[in-house]
Design a protein around this motif. Structure first.
Motif, PDB file in Angstrom:
ATOM      1  N   LYS A 433      41.894  41.025  42.427  1.00  0.00           N
ATOM      2  CA  LYS A 433      41.178  42.172  41.832  1.00  0.00           C
ATOM      3  C   LYS A 433      41.853  42.632  40.553  1.00  0.00           C
ATOM      4  CE  LYS A 433      39.078  44.042  46.042  1.00  0.00           C
ATOM      5  NZ  LYS A 433      38.994  45.233  46.945  1.00  0.00           N
ATOM      6  N   GLN A 434      43.190  42.700  40.578  1.00  0.00           N
ATOM      7  CA  GLN A 434      43.916  43.105  39.371  1.00  0.00           C
ATOM      8  C   GLN A 434      43.745  42.077  38.256  1.00  0.00           C
ATOM      9  OE1 GLN A 434      45.036  43.318  42.482  1.00  0.00           O
ATOM     10  NE2 GLN A 434      46.633  44.880  42.728  1.00  0.00           N
ATOM     11  N   SER A 435      43.666  40.797  38.641  1.00  0.00           N
ATOM     12  CA  SER A 435      43.452  39.742  37.656  1.00  0.00           C
ATOM     13  C   SER A 435      42.100  39.919  36.973  1.00  0.00           C
ATOM     14  CB  SER A 435      43.526  38.366  38.328  1.00  0.00           C
ATOM     15  OG  SER A 435      43.336  37.339  37.392  1.00  0.00           O
ATOM     16  N   VAL A 436      41.083  40.195  37.769  1.00  0.00           N
ATOM     17  CA  VAL A 436      39.740  40.444  37.205  1.00  0.00           C
ATOM     18  C   VAL A 436      39.779  41.626  36.248  1.00  0.00           C
ATOM     19  CG1 VAL A 436      37.415  41.253  37.764  1.00  0.00           C
ATOM     20  CG2 VAL A 436      38.448  39.402  39.100  1.00  0.00           C
ATOM     21  N   GLY A 437      40.477  42.696  36.651  1.00  0.00           N
ATOM     22  CA  GLY A 437      40.566  43.879  35.798  1.00  0.00           C
ATOM     23  C   GLY A 437      41.212  43.580  34.457  1.00  0.00           C
ATOM     24  N   GLN A 438      42.284  42.793  34.473  1.00  0.00           N
ATOM     25  CA  GLN A 438      42.963  42.449  33.227  1.00  0.00           C
ATOM     26  C   GLN A 438      42.110  41.533  32.352  1.00  0.00           C
ATOM     27  OE1 GLN A 438      45.847  43.605  31.900  1.00  0.00           O
ATOM     28  NE2 GLN A 438      45.854  45.054  33.619  1.00  0.00           N
ATOM     29  N   LEU A 439      41.352  40.627  32.968  1.00  0.00           N
ATOM     30  CA  LEU A 439      40.482  39.746  32.188  1.00  0.00           C
ATOM     31  C   LEU A 439      39.355  40.520  31.525  1.00  0.00           C
ATOM     32  CD1 LEU A 439      40.373  36.632  34.536  1.00  0.00           C
ATOM     33  CD2 LEU A 439      41.239  36.691  32.183  1.00  0.00           C
ATOM     34  N   LYS A 440      38.868  41.536  32.189  1.00  0.00           N
ATOM     35  CA  LYS A 440      37.832  42.377  31.564  1.00  0.00           C
ATOM     36  C   LYS A 440      38.397  43.108  30.343  1.00  0.00           C
ATOM     37  CE  LYS A 440      34.958  43.121  35.680  1.00  0.00           C
ATOM     38  NZ  LYS A 440      34.467  44.098  36.686  1.00  0.00           N
ATOM     39  N   LEU A 441      39.638  43.543  30.458  1.00  0.00           N
ATOM     40  CA  LEU A 441      40.279  44.194  29.311  1.00  0.00           C
ATOM     41  C   LEU A 441      40.524  43.190  28.193  1.00  0.00           C
ATOM     42  CD1 LEU A 441      42.878  46.457  31.160  1.00  0.00           C
ATOM     43  CD2 LEU A 441      40.812  47.203  29.963  1.00  0.00           C
ATOM     44  N   ALA A 442      40.859  41.939  28.561  1.00  0.00           N
ATOM     45  CA  ALA A 442      41.062  40.892  27.556  1.00  0.00           C
ATOM     46  C   ALA A 442      39.769  40.602  26.816  1.00  0.00           C
ATOM     47  CB  ALA A 442      41.591  39.620  28.221  1.00  0.00           C
ATOM     48  N   VAL A 443      38.652  40.552  27.557  1.00  0.00           N
ATOM     49  CA  VAL A 443      37.336  40.334  26.938  1.00  0.00           C
ATOM     50  C   VAL A 443      37.019  41.456  25.968  1.00  0.00           C
ATOM     51  CG1 VAL A 443      34.855  40.298  27.388  1.00  0.00           C
ATOM     52  CG2 VAL A 443      36.402  38.935  28.818  1.00  0.00           C
ATOM     53  N   LYS A 444      37.274  42.680  26.394  1.00  0.00           N
ATOM     54  CA  LYS A 444      36.998  43.852  25.557  1.00  0.00           C
ATOM     55  C   LYS A 444      37.822  43.833  24.278  1.00  0.00           C
ATOM     56  CE  LYS A 444      36.809  48.906  25.797  1.00  0.00           C
ATOM     57  NZ  LYS A 444      37.067  50.095  26.660  1.00  0.00           N
ATOM     58  N   GLU A 452      38.306  33.513  21.411  1.00  0.00           N
ATOM     59  CA  GLU A 452      39.002  34.272  22.450  1.00  0.00           C
ATOM     60  C   GLU A 452      37.999  34.840  23.451  1.00  0.00           C
ATOM     61  OE1 GLU A 452      42.508  35.065  22.756  1.00  0.00           O
ATOM     62  OE2 GLU A 452      42.597  33.308  21.447  1.00  0.00           O
ATOM     63  N   LEU A 453      36.887  35.328  22.942  1.00  0.00           N
ATOM     64  CA  LEU A 453      35.862  35.917  23.796  1.00  0.00           C
ATOM     65  C   LEU A 453      35.321  34.883  24.787  1.00  0.00           C
ATOM     66  CD1 LEU A 453      34.256  38.535  24.276  1.00  0.00           C
ATOM     67  CD2 LEU A 453      32.531  37.664  22.675  1.00  0.00           C
ATOM     68  N   ALA A 454      35.028  33.683  24.297  1.00  0.00           N
ATOM     69  CA  ALA A 454      34.506  32.623  25.166  1.00  0.00           C
ATOM     70  C   ALA A 454      35.553  32.200  26.193  1.00  0.00           C
ATOM     71  CB  ALA A 454      34.068  31.432  24.321  1.00  0.00           C
ATOM     72  N   LYS A 455      36.807  32.091  25.763  1.00  0.00           N
ATOM     73  CA  LYS A 455      37.887  31.681  26.658  1.00  0.00           C
ATOM     74  C   LYS A 455      38.074  32.666  27.803  1.00  0.00           C
ATOM     75  CE  LYS A 455      42.148  32.410  25.397  1.00  0.00           C
ATOM     76  NZ  LYS A 455      43.477  32.319  24.721  1.00  0.00           N
ATOM     77  N   PHE A 456      38.138  33.947  27.484  1.00  0.00           N
ATOM     78  CA  PHE A 456      38.385  34.938  28.524  1.00  0.00           C
ATOM     79  C   PHE A 456      37.164  35.158  29.408  1.00  0.00           C
ATOM     80  CE2 PHE A 456      41.750  36.474  25.462  1.00  0.00           C
ATOM     81  CZ  PHE A 456      42.804  36.029  26.232  1.00  0.00           C
ATOM     82  N   ASN A 457      35.970  35.043  28.837  1.00  0.00           N
ATOM     83  CA  ASN A 457      34.758  35.171  29.653  1.00  0.00           C
ATOM     84  C   ASN A 457      34.659  34.032  30.668  1.00  0.00           C
ATOM     85  OD1 ASN A 457      33.135  37.496  29.211  1.00  0.00           O
ATOM     86  ND2 ASN A 457      32.655  36.762  27.134  1.00  0.00           N
ATOM     87  N   ALA A 458      35.021  32.826  30.253  1.00  0.00           N
ATOM     88  CA  ALA A 458      34.975  31.680  31.162  1.00  0.00           C
ATOM     89  C   ALA A 458      35.982  31.858  32.298  1.00  0.00           C
ATOM     90  CB  ALA A 458      35.271  30.394  30.392  1.00  0.00           C
ATOM     91  N   ARG A 459      37.163  32.311  31.953  1.00  0.00           N
ATOM     92  CA  ARG A 459      38.185  32.520  32.987  1.00  0.00           C
ATOM     93  C   ARG A 459      37.773  33.657  33.918  1.00  0.00           C
ATOM     94  NH1 ARG A 459      41.345  30.551  36.626  1.00  0.00           N
ATOM     95  NH2 ARG A 459      43.379  31.557  36.849  1.00  0.00           N
ATOM     96  N   LEU A 460      37.184  34.707  33.359  1.00  0.00           N
ATOM     97  CA  LEU A 460      36.715  35.830  34.166  1.00  0.00           C
ATOM     98  C   LEU A 460      35.668  35.379  35.176  1.00  0.00           C
ATOM     99  CD1 LEU A 460      36.533  38.867  34.833  1.00  0.00           C
ATOM    100  CD2 LEU A 460      34.905  39.091  32.923  1.00  0.00           C
ATOM    101  N   LYS A 461      34.762  34.512  34.751  1.00  0.00           N
ATOM    102  CA  LYS A 461      33.722  34.006  35.639  1.00  0.00           C
ATOM    103  C   LYS A 461      34.346  33.247  36.809  1.00  0.00           C
ATOM    104  CE  LYS A 461      29.498  31.196  35.618  1.00  0.00           C
ATOM    105  NZ  LYS A 461      28.604  30.350  34.771  1.00  0.00           N
ATOM    106  N   ASP A 462      35.347  32.417  36.524  1.00  0.00           N
ATOM    107  CA  ASP A 462      36.005  31.635  37.570  1.00  0.00           C
ATOM    108  C   ASP A 462      36.714  32.532  38.577  1.00  0.00           C
ATOM    109  OD1 ASP A 462      35.156  29.296  36.394  1.00  0.00           O
ATOM    110  OD2 ASP A 462      37.043  28.930  35.334  1.00  0.00           O
ATOM    111  N   VAL A 463      37.452  33.508  38.087  1.00  0.00           N
ATOM    112  CA  VAL A 463      38.238  34.367  38.975  1.00  0.00           C
ATOM    113  C   VAL A 463      37.322  35.288  39.781  1.00  0.00           C
ATOM    114  CG1 VAL A 463      40.058  36.120  39.085  1.00  0.00           C
ATOM    115  CG2 VAL A 463      40.239  34.234  37.457  1.00  0.00           C
TER     116      VAL A 463
END
Length: 473
Positions: A433-444, A452-463
């Motif tokens: 859950k914390q990982s998802v939260g940090q990835l959302k902040l990375a996307v933002k 960077e946006l595509a990279k973090f969105n892809a990782r967010l989808k996986d997690v």
């Protein structure tokens, strides 16, 4: 491994964090599913027990484990070795190659061959799929429930008290299963483990010798004070005799082995584990006077660590200098000397030690972690970041590397990367859950960069997909 009686509850399910692994129609669990179970267990155990947080000790354990894996039945399996900070002598293996040992096992082993024999035994439990095969026999249970039982069971092997708590929550559903740890499994792990041991260049006699010493020690304990390893790996006199007979048939294939590093890491964990530094200092001093030791260098190293922990840096450095005269290029001594310089506030002197040793031991993870921490203190995060990225390139991924990458990125005002690396740190620790939260902040924070946006969105989808799987249990 200890085989217990379990009951599973739908209403009060424990948070074992294990993934969906299929239906209950007798479907065999695949190697990929085994790994997912093992990974989920490793995530769970990090929340439940204290792991040894020392990169040098962990690097030693991983190197020893991988040496054995090379000659195992599954050399390509991605084994993961870790140490639990627990004085109880025990070891345990999870599906997919996750193998843990208690710090007490390292302290009890008298030779590296003995420690290697236990690791070889546990590796064989994994390669022969003993735990999974036992659970598959109980096909009246759904596999998700079986997965939950595997997790609770393995947690009990690592920490009996935590395991009992998990078992308590898993009861009262009316579904009950008894998992039998067969003598055949233990015999098979002994036989295949010994073959792995010998092929790796270790002494085959180390396995029965270690088991015999544990069995002998239990005779002098009162009541139920039997070594936990014997509870989870039942050893009989006939089994020891069989192991000794089997060992005679194996000739030792000698290979270069750094036995000194075993003794040094054993003393390091002893100092880290002690609750009485003054008493331990006396132990080392008396051993040096009486000559009661297996390795004098390890005793002096342990004494230097105790002195440093007690704030007697002058004496600690004096002991280390004696060791460095004997072996100037022993990295363990150099790192201990740098630790003292850091403790004395002389970061620049520590950095000189690190820089010199990077030329001799390039990319060593323990050295790199310490060097990067010192670089952060000296306001040089960019240099530290380069060293950390190199660790990822060569495959040395760890939670410490991710955490330091987050810190160096933050110090360099790279906000999106800081959140992204912190997400990886949380993911490695099973804090999804914390990982998802940090990835959302990375996307933002990366909206100005399409890459960077595509990279973090892809990782967010996986997690997020993994989080959904865990929440469905």
């Amino acid at each position: 491994m200890t085989w217990l009686l379990w009951q599973v509850s739908d209403a009060n399910s424990v948070d074992i964090d294990l993934p969906e692994i299929g239906d209950s129609a007798g479907t065999l669990i695949s190697p990929q599913q085994e790994y997912r179970i093992g990974q989920a267990y490793f995530w769970r155990i990090q929340k439940s027990v204290d792991l040894v947080d020392d990169t040098e000790i962990n690097s030693y354990l991983i190197k020893l484990g991988q040496r054995l894996v090379m000659y195992s039945a599954s050399p390509s399996l991605p084994f993961r070795f870790f140490m639990v900070a627990n004085p109880v002598v025990n070891a345990f293996a999870a599906p997919g190659g996750f193998i843990g040992i208690n710090s007490g096992l390292l302290l009890t082993s008298q030779r590296e061959d003995e420690l290697a024999s236990v690791l070889a035994h546990e590796i064989s439990h994994v390669t022969q799929r003993h735990l999974i095969r036992s659970f598959e026999k109980n096909n009246q249970l759904s596999l998700p429930r079986t997965a939950a039982m595997v997790g609770a069971f393995l947690l009990a092997a690592a920490d009996p008290q935590a395991g009992i708590a998990a078992m308590t929550v898993l009861q009262a559903s009316g579904v009950q299963a008894r998992i039998d740890h067969t003598r055949a499994h233990e015999a098979e792990a002994d036989s295949i483990g010994m073959l792995t041991l010998v092929k790796s260049g270790f002494d085959a006699q180390a396995m029965p010798t270690f088991f015999e010493r544990l069995q002998e020690s239990s005779r002098f304990n009162k009541g139920n004070a039997v070594p936990e390893f014997l509870r989870s790996h039942p050893v009989t006199t006939s089994r020891i005799a069989e192991a000794r007979g089997r060992a005679v048939t194996h000739r030792l294939k000698s290979q270069p082995s750094d036995n000194l590093q075993f003794y040094l890491m054993r003393e390091k964990i002893r100092v880290m584990s002690t609750t009485n530094l003054a008493e331990l200092r006396q132990y080392y001093q008396t051993a040096l006077v009486d000559g009661n030791y297996r390795n004098v260098k390890a005793v002096r190293y342990g004494l230097s660590l105790v002195m440093s922990a007690m704030g007697d840096y002058r004496q600690a450095m004096a002991e280390l200098k004696k060791l460095i005269v004997w072996d100037e290029e022993r990295l363990t001594y150099q790192l201990a000397m740098a630790d003292i310089e850091i403790a004395r506030g002389r970061v620049s002197k520590a950095l000189k030690i690190y820089q010199t040793n990077q030329k001799i031991f390039p990319d060593n993870q323990a050295l790199t972690i310490k060097q990067v921490s010192a670089l952060i203190q000296s306001s040089s995060p960019d240099q530290g970041r380069k060293l950390l990225l190199r660790q990822l390139v060569i495959g040395n991924k760890s939670s410490k590397v991710y955490k330091l990458l987050a810190q160096t990125s933050g110090d360099m005002n790279n906000v999106s990367d800081a959140h992204g690396w912190l997400a990886e740190y949380y993911y490695s620790a099973g804090r999804i859950k914390q990982s998802v939260g940090q990835l959302k902040l990375a996307v933002k924070a990366s909206k100005d960069s399409q890459y960077e946006l595509a990279k973090f969105n892809a990782r967010l989808k996986d997690v997020e997909a993994i989080l959904v799987q865990l929440e469905e249990l």
